[in-house]
Enzyme design. Structure first.
Site, PDB file in Angstrom:
ATOM      1  N   HIS A  29      56.421  58.920  49.042  1.00  0.00           N
ATOM      2  CA  HIS A  29      57.505  58.826  48.239  1.00  0.00           C
ATOM      3  C   HIS A  29      57.341  57.774  47.296  1.00  0.00           C
ATOM      4  O   HIS A  29      57.403  57.949  45.903  1.00  0.00           O
ATOM      5  CB  HIS A  29      58.784  58.724  49.246  1.00  0.00           C
ATOM      6  CG  HIS A  29      59.949  58.981  48.254  1.00  0.00           C
ATOM      7  ND1 HIS A  29      61.262  58.856  49.065  1.00  0.00           N
ATOM      8  CD2 HIS A  29      60.212  59.004  46.929  1.00  0.00           C
ATOM      9  CE1 HIS A  29      62.401  59.051  48.067  1.00  0.00           C
ATOM     10  NE2 HIS A  29      61.485  59.212  46.875  1.00  0.00           N
ATOM     11  N   GLU A  89      59.193  56.985  39.748  1.00  0.00           N
ATOM     12  CA  GLU A  89      58.798  55.997  40.851  1.00  0.00           C
ATOM     13  C   GLU A  89      58.262  54.676  39.783  1.00  0.00           C
ATOM     14  O   GLU A  89      58.408  53.575  40.448  1.00  0.00           O
ATOM     15  CB  GLU A  89      57.773  56.293  41.645  1.00  0.00           C
ATOM     16  CG  GLU A  89      58.447  57.233  42.860  1.00  0.00           C
ATOM     17  CD  GLU A  89      59.328  56.680  43.537  1.00  0.00           C
ATOM     18  OE1 GLU A  89      59.278  55.922  44.288  1.00  0.00           O
ATOM     19  OE2 GLU A  89      60.516  57.388  43.767  1.00  0.00           O
ATOM     20  N   HIS A 119      60.596  51.630  40.362  1.00  0.00           N
ATOM     21  CA  HIS A 119      60.063  50.762  41.206  1.00  0.00           C
ATOM     22  C   HIS A 119      58.739  49.810  40.811  1.00  0.00           C
ATOM     23  O   HIS A 119      58.411  48.666  40.900  1.00  0.00           O
ATOM     24  CB  HIS A 119      59.841  51.410  42.421  1.00  0.00           C
ATOM     25  CG  HIS A 119      60.893  52.093  43.191  1.00  0.00           C
ATOM     26  ND1 HIS A 119      62.049  51.306  43.687  1.00  0.00           N
ATOM     27  CD2 HIS A 119      61.081  53.312  43.324  1.00  0.00           C
ATOM     28  CE1 HIS A 119      62.947  52.388  44.259  1.00  0.00           C
ATOM     29  NE2 HIS A 119      62.341  53.413  43.747  1.00  0.00           N
TER      30      HIS A 119
END
Length: 268
Positions: free
Chosen positions: A68, A121, A125
């Site tokens: 993920h 992502e 992040h």
């Protein structure tokens, strides 16, 4: 009088500006650990079907965990996120590993574009993780995820403790926790989804410090006491956890699983 007023105003301004800048910097950029999150595609697909997705993209190896993300996190809170909104995801930067990403960092939501998950992502992040030299590019960030999946695959770790996908057999949360802790020496975090009142394994998270050394995940979410152990989980610990196989069908298997669980309860 006017001079005193101007001086007082400047003093207040100088007092508050550094404080506000520092508070913004802390909330937007500082973090303690990295959370490496693996997801169970079968459960993720069932969750997506509740909303809009009619078809799911599954990893090449169907009964295997996929990535993920890698999430920099401040203990006791969520985030930071989107640390550099100008640093947009560029597919060309991950072209050398694109086929591997498709296979194991799979965008399960078939209603979205190929790069949707990776772009999210990286933007949310990766731009925060990039303060580390080892993660300061798209290629390094996504390559590290591939590397960690090879070393810490939940498919392999759980199987070593005879925890394997099944549409009828459930597992205790504590057994899943211990299987990971006994192998890696650190506490994971275990996430469940819910299907018809049944715990379904959704994500397993392991943590690393800024030196990329394994670290306990204590503090990244609320914990529960199971026996004499503290377990970071959102699962209903009073029930077993279903680790569903590929091809799991809700209406049929929910009823079958409930029947098996009831028989098991009667024979205890």
């Amino acid at each position: 009088m006017i001079c005193k007023l101007i001086f007082a105003t400047i003093a207040v301004y100088l007092c508050f500006i550094p404080h506000n800048v520092e508070a913004k910097r802390v909330s937007n950029h500082e973090w303690d650990i990295l959370i490496f999150t693996q997801q169970w595609p079968v459960t993720v697909c069932k969750e997506l079907e509740k909303h809009h997705t009619k078809k799911c993209n599954m990893p090449t190896k169907r009964d295997s965990w996929s990535i993920h993300g890698i999430w920099p996190t401040k203990l006791g809170t969520i985030g930071p996120g989107f640390c550099n909104r100008t640093w947009l995801f560029d597919p060309e930067q991950v072209r050398p590993i694109e086929q591997e990403l498709i296979q194991v960092w799979t965008n399960i939501d078939a209603d979205s574009q190929l790069y949707t998950l990776w772009a999210h992502e990286w933007s949310k992040h990766g731009t925060c993780a990039a303060v580390l030299d080892s993660l300061n590019s798209e290629l390094k960030y996504f390559s590290k995820g591939l590397d960690w999946l090879t070393k810490y695959s939940m498919t392999d770790i759980l199987e070593e403790s005879n925890i394997v996908p099944s549409n009828t057999q459930g597992y205790r949360v504590l057994d899943i926790h211990n299987a990971i802790k006994n192998k890696l020496g650190v506490n994971p975090a275990i996430e469940c989804g819910n299907e018809g009142g049944i715990n379904m394994i959704d994500e397993i998270r392991i943590c690393f410090d800024k030196n990329l050394v394994l670290h306990n995940c204590d503090g990244i979410r609320a914990s529960k006491i199971i026996g004499h152990q503290v377990v970071a989980t959102n699962c209903d610990v009073s029930k077993d956890v279903l680790y569903p196989e590929y091809g799991y069908k809700s209406s049929l298997y929910v009823q079958l699983y409930k029947l098996v669980s009831f028989i098991k309860w009667l024979t205890l």
